[in-house]
Design a protein around this motif. Structure first.
Motif: not given
Length: 59
Positions: A11-20
């Motif tokens: 979930a943290a990875y997905r949040a980071q990817q969405a932000h990027t």
């Protein structure tokens, strides 16, 4: 937030990817303050998950 460490780090990875994907300041080499916070959260959770996985394998 999910209780499973794997789900938490994913979930943290997905949040980071969405932000990027939407942040014009973030690159692979540099991150804005929000991007840096998300990246740090992802790496911390991933490290915790991998450490836990390695500890289980050693038993």
């Amino acid at each position: 937030m999910p209780d499973d460490p794997y789900q938490r780090y994913q979930a943290a990875y997905r949040a980071q990817q969405a932000h990027t994907a939407s942040c014009t300041s973030c690159t692979d080499a540099a991150r804005c303050p929000d991007g840096a916070r998300l990246w740090a959260s992802f790496t911390r959770l991933q490290d915790a998950y991998l450490t836990r996985l390695n500890q289980r394998r050693r038993r």
